[in-house]
Motif scaffolding. Structure first.
Motif, PDB file in Angstrom:
ATOM      1  N   PHE A  90       1.068  -1.054   0.106  1.00 52.35           N
ATOM      2  CA  PHE A  90      -0.218   0.160   0.040  1.00 52.35           C
ATOM      3  C   PHE A  90       0.632   1.106   0.363  1.00 52.35           C
ATOM      4  O   PHE A  90       1.897   1.200   0.467  1.00 52.35           O
ATOM      5  N   PRO A  91       0.478   2.384  -0.215  1.00 50.62           N
ATOM      6  CA  PRO A  91       1.079   3.918  -0.849  1.00 50.62           C
ATOM      7  C   PRO A  91       1.248   4.091   0.879  1.00 50.62           C
ATOM      8  O   PRO A  91       0.414   4.340   1.316  1.00 50.62           O
ATOM      9  N   THR A  92       2.483   4.881   1.028  1.00 50.93           N
ATOM     10  CA  THR A  92       3.188   5.791   2.136  1.00 50.93           C
ATOM     11  C   THR A  92       2.625   6.967   1.947  1.00 50.93           C
ATOM     12  O   THR A  92       3.848   7.338   0.754  1.00 50.93           O
ATOM     13  N   VAL A  93       2.131   7.649   1.917  1.00 51.65           N
ATOM     14  CA  VAL A  93       1.228   8.960   2.109  1.00 51.65           C
ATOM     15  C   VAL A  93       0.805   9.030   3.049  1.00 51.65           C
ATOM     16  O   VAL A  93      -0.039   8.948   4.024  1.00 51.65           O
ATOM     17  N   SER A  94       1.619  10.425   3.489  1.00 51.93           N
ATOM     18  CA  SER A  94       0.981  11.447   5.294  1.00 51.93           C
ATOM     19  C   SER A  94       0.541  11.833   5.350  1.00 51.93           C
ATOM     20  O   SER A  94      -0.417  12.121   5.878  1.00 51.93           O
ATOM     21  N   LYS A  95       0.348  13.194   3.889  1.00 52.13           N
ATOM     22  CA  LYS A  95      -0.785  14.399   3.612  1.00 52.13           C
ATOM     23  C   LYS A  95      -0.610  14.480   2.393  1.00 52.13           C
ATOM     24  O   LYS A  95      -0.106  13.882   1.848  1.00 52.13           O
ATOM     25  N   LEU A  96      -2.037  14.835   2.195  1.00 50.49           N
ATOM     26  CA  LEU A  96      -2.993  14.382   0.542  1.00 50.49           C
ATOM     27  C   LEU A  96      -3.642  16.395   0.138  1.00 50.49           C
ATOM     28  O   LEU A  96      -3.787  17.079   1.091  1.00 50.49           O
ATOM     29  N   PRO A  97      -3.075  17.458  -0.142  1.00 48.52           N
ATOM     30  CA  PRO A  97      -3.884  18.450  -0.572  1.00 48.52           C
ATOM     31  C   PRO A  97      -5.812  18.349  -0.622  1.00 48.52           C
ATOM     32  O   PRO A  97      -6.266  17.494  -1.367  1.00 48.52           O
ATOM     33  N   GLU A  98      -6.053  18.998   0.112  1.00 45.70           N
ATOM     34  CA  GLU A  98      -7.506  19.260  -0.064  1.00 45.70           C
ATOM     35  C   GLU A  98      -7.914  20.364  -1.478  1.00 45.70           C
ATOM     36  O   GLU A  98      -7.136  21.017  -1.614  1.00 45.70           O
ATOM     37  N   GLY A  99      -9.109  20.605  -1.173  1.00 43.98           N
ATOM     38  CA  GLY A  99      -9.711  21.563  -1.860  1.00 43.98           C
ATOM     39  C   GLY A  99     -10.870  21.554  -2.994  1.00 43.98           C
ATOM     40  O   GLY A  99     -10.876  19.785  -3.071  1.00 43.98           O
ATOM     41  N   TRP A 100     -11.173  22.117  -3.606  1.00 41.23           N
ATOM     42  CA  TRP A 100     -12.693  21.565  -5.011  1.00 41.23           C
ATOM     43  C   TRP A 100     -12.661  22.270  -5.691  1.00 41.23           C
ATOM     44  O   TRP A 100     -12.383  23.641  -5.467  1.00 41.23           O
ATOM     45  N   CYS A 101     -12.688  21.975  -6.864  1.00 49.72           N
ATOM     46  CA  CYS A 101     -13.140  23.399  -8.081  1.00 49.72           C
ATOM     47  C   CYS A 101     -13.887  21.842  -8.703  1.00 49.72           C
ATOM     48  O   CYS A 101     -13.633  21.063  -9.243  1.00 49.72           O
ATOM     49  N   PRO A 102     -15.199  22.928  -8.533  1.00 53.30           N
ATOM     50  CA  PRO A 102     -16.401  21.480  -9.683  1.00 53.30           C
ATOM     51  C   PRO A 102     -15.906  21.934 -10.752  1.00 53.30           C
ATOM     52  O   PRO A 102     -14.641  23.040 -12.019  1.00 53.30           O
ATOM     53  N   PRO A 103     -15.919  21.004 -11.579  1.00 54.50           N
ATOM     54  CA  PRO A 103     -15.487  20.270 -12.541  1.00 54.50           C
ATOM     55  C   PRO A 103     -15.333  21.021 -13.836  1.00 54.50           C
ATOM     56  O   PRO A 103     -14.957  21.596 -14.708  1.00 54.50           O
ATOM     57  N   GLU A 104     -17.310  21.951 -13.973  1.00 50.66           N
ATOM     58  CA  GLU A 104     -17.344  23.148 -15.358  1.00 50.66           C
ATOM     59  C   GLU A 104     -16.126  24.050 -15.496  1.00 50.66           C
ATOM     60  O   GLU A 104     -16.436  24.653 -15.797  1.00 50.66           O
ATOM     61  N   GLN A 105     -15.385  24.492 -14.185  1.00 45.20           N
ATOM     62  CA  GLN A 105     -14.702  25.748 -13.757  1.00 45.20           C
ATOM     63  C   GLN A 105     -12.395  24.905 -13.806  1.00 45.20           C
ATOM     64  O   GLN A 105     -12.610  25.979 -14.271  1.00 45.20           O
ATOM     65  N   ARG A 106     -12.874  23.832 -14.060  1.00 40.58           N
ATOM     66  CA  ARG A 106     -11.718  23.328 -14.744  1.00 40.58           C
ATOM     67  C   ARG A 106     -11.277  23.239 -16.065  1.00 40.58           C
ATOM     68  O   ARG A 106     -11.646  23.581 -16.877  1.00 40.58           O
ATOM     69  N   ARG A 107      -9.657  23.163 -15.947  1.00 35.75           N
ATOM     70  CA  ARG A 107      -9.281  23.733 -17.503  1.00 35.75           C
ATOM     71  C   ARG A 107      -7.427  22.897 -17.769  1.00 35.75           C
ATOM     72  O   ARG A 107      -6.468  23.059 -16.597  1.00 35.75           O
ATOM     73  N   GLY A 108      -7.861  22.485 -19.135  1.00 41.59           N
ATOM     74  CA  GLY A 108      -6.539  21.972 -18.901  1.00 41.59           C
ATOM     75  C   GLY A 108      -5.539  20.464 -19.089  1.00 41.59           C
ATOM     76  O   GLY A 108      -6.410  20.009 -18.035  1.00 41.59           O
ATOM     77  N   PHE A 109      -4.417  20.772 -18.929  1.00 40.22           N
ATOM     78  CA  PHE A 109      -3.867  19.669 -18.426  1.00 40.22           C
ATOM     79  C   PHE A 109      -2.802  20.125 -17.784  1.00 40.22           C
ATOM     80  O   PHE A 109      -1.747  21.364 -17.746  1.00 40.22           O
ATOM     81  N   LEU A 110      -2.097  19.950 -16.804  1.00 40.35           N
ATOM     82  CA  LEU A 110      -1.282  19.750 -15.530  1.00 40.35           C
ATOM     83  C   LEU A 110      -0.282  18.616 -15.053  1.00 40.35           C
ATOM     84  O   LEU A 110      -0.295  17.436 -15.609  1.00 40.35           O
ATOM     85  N   PHE A 111       1.159  19.389 -15.390  1.00 38.17           N
ATOM     86  CA  PHE A 111       2.209  17.737 -15.257  1.00 38.17           C
ATOM     87  C   PHE A 111       3.219  19.038 -13.708  1.00 38.17           C
ATOM     88  O   PHE A 111       3.395  19.835 -14.031  1.00 38.17           O
ATOM     89  N   ILE A 112       2.844  18.374 -13.216  1.00 33.31           N
ATOM     90  CA  ILE A 112       3.682  18.410 -11.406  1.00 33.31           C
ATOM     91  C   ILE A 112       4.913  17.368 -11.385  1.00 33.31           C
ATOM     92  O   ILE A 112       5.104  16.464 -11.018  1.00 33.31           O
ATOM     93  N   GLY A 113       5.965  18.054 -11.253  1.00 38.37           N
ATOM     94  CA  GLY A 113       7.792  16.796 -11.370  1.00 38.37           C
ATOM     95  C   GLY A 113       9.160  17.917 -11.791  1.00 38.37           C
ATOM     96  O   GLY A 113       9.241  18.786 -11.718  1.00 38.37           O
ATOM     97  N   ARG A 114      10.110  17.440 -11.346  1.00 40.08           N
ATOM     98  CA  ARG A 114      10.985  17.362 -11.335  1.00 40.08           C
ATOM     99  C   ARG A 114      11.152  17.237 -12.919  1.00 40.08           C
ATOM    100  O   ARG A 114      11.010  16.145 -13.089  1.00 40.08           O
ATOM    101  N   TRP A 115      11.794  18.226 -13.462  1.00 37.63           N
ATOM    102  CA  TRP A 115      11.872  18.046 -15.378  1.00 37.63           C
ATOM    103  C   TRP A 115      13.581  17.382 -15.082  1.00 37.63           C
ATOM    104  O   TRP A 115      14.717  17.905 -15.387  1.00 37.63           O
ATOM    105  N   ILE A 116      13.446  16.093 -15.829  1.00 41.41           N
ATOM    106  CA  ILE A 116      14.359  14.542 -15.513  1.00 41.41           C
ATOM    107  C   ILE A 116      14.527  14.261 -16.755  1.00 41.41           C
ATOM    108  O   ILE A 116      12.989  13.983 -16.898  1.00 41.41           O
ATOM    109  N   PRO A 117      15.092  13.768 -17.324  1.00 41.44           N
ATOM    110  CA  PRO A 117      15.150  12.874 -18.266  1.00 41.44           C
ATOM    111  C   PRO A 117      14.076  11.624 -17.671  1.00 41.44           C
ATOM    112  O   PRO A 117      14.036  10.841 -16.815  1.00 41.44           O
ATOM    113  N   GLY A 118      12.822  11.568 -18.825  1.00 34.81           N
ATOM    114  CA  GLY A 118      11.939   9.781 -18.024  1.00 34.81           C
ATOM    115  C   GLY A 118      10.930  10.217 -17.279  1.00 34.81           C
ATOM    116  O   GLY A 118      10.474   9.277 -17.597  1.00 34.81           O
TER     117      GLY A 118
END
Length: 278
Positions: A90-118
């Motif tokens: 099982f994944p070891t996760v201690s804290k996750l982001p909270e919050g909510w945005c209505p689906p009709e107000q969401r936009r586009g694609f998002l990448f989050i991470g370090r810019w490294i090969p792979g």
């Protein structure tokens, strides 16, 4: 170094239960000789190259009383055939982001991470270019930074993409707001990811992901995710088009499934307390 080793040995001698991250042989072997209860959380998939490091890590895992692997993918690399009754994943996760945005107000694609090969950054840019989307309706945001940045920026220029959003590193609050307000998180790695935290974070705010069939990413993305083949630009573009063409009702259901399916996949921190007492 000798003083630190002595202090570590004193701590091991003092403890009744040791919950050890990964499989450091010096700690595990010392605890085993002292007949201490050893619990391991193993975060990394097993390398099969025959060398002293890998042999010692393999022995360390076998000495533990309980083993928790960070994903089923990681577990399968350590116990590929018969699973031990004292192992689980099982994944070891201690804290996750909270919050909510209505689906009709969401936009586009998002990448989050370090810019490294792979991590799939170049594949994302090429696939997005193939889709030929309206950047106002379907913006692409690449969050983070790293050594691959000059290559990615050159590719964006080469493909004539003039409106990719590049916030760089941002504060946690900004990151969580961007995550909740995107339509789809992109995590198309090609590195045998041990798990993949960002799809789990996205699920907690009701955002589905596009992931690759790489390591633990399909598990992290869950049943609501769209899955592409790792390193395949055309297949990633296919998934992005599916996301764009998805009806409002189906998208809403996927967002709800993304979050609801975390129940049973994640475990409360009280799980560890009960294991220590067991």
């Amino acid at each position: 170094m000798q003083s630190s080793s002595l202090q570590l040995l004193k701590l091991i001698t003092w403890a009744d239960v040791l919950h050890i991250q990964n499989t450091p042989p010096d700690v595990v072997f010392s605890a085993s000789l002292l007949r201490k209860k050893i619990l391991l959380t193993v975060h990394n998939w097993r390398r099969r190259t025959l060398n002293l490091h890998n042999v010692l890590w393999g022995l360390s895992v076998q000495l533990a009383h309980r083993r928790w692997f960070n994903s089923k993918f990681v577990w399968d690399t350590w116990e590929p055939n018969e699973k031990s009754a004292t192992s689980d994943s099982f994944p070891t996760v201690s804290k996750l982001p909270e919050g909510w945005c209505p689906p009709e107000q969401r936009r586009g694609f998002l990448f989050i991470g370090r810019w490294i090969p792979g991590k799939g950054l170049e594949e994302i840019v090429r696939a997005y270019s193939q889709c030929n989307l309206d950047p106002k309706a379907w913006p692409l945001t690449l969050l983070g930074n790293g050594p691959l940045k000059p290559t990615v920026l050159a590719l964006i220029t080469e493909l004539g993409l003039t409106s990719v959003n590049l916030p760089g590193f941002v504060e946690v609050e900004v990151k969580e707001k961007l995550l909740a307000s995107t339509c789809w998180l992109l995590a198309p790695a090609n590195t045998k990811e041990d798990l993949g935290l960002t799809p789990i974070e996205a699920r907690n705010v009701g955002v589905p992901s596009i992931v690759t069939r790489d390591g633990g990413l399909p598990e992290a993305g869950g049943p609501a995710a769209l899955v592409a083949e790792p390193g395949d630009v055309d297949d990633l573009a296919r998934c992005m088009r599916l996301a764009v063409d998805m009806g409002e009702q189906e998208y809403r259901k996927r967002g709800e499934l993304a979050k609801a399916s975390l129940d049973g996949y994640l475990r409360p921190l009280t799980f560890y307390r009960d294991a220590y007492n067991g």
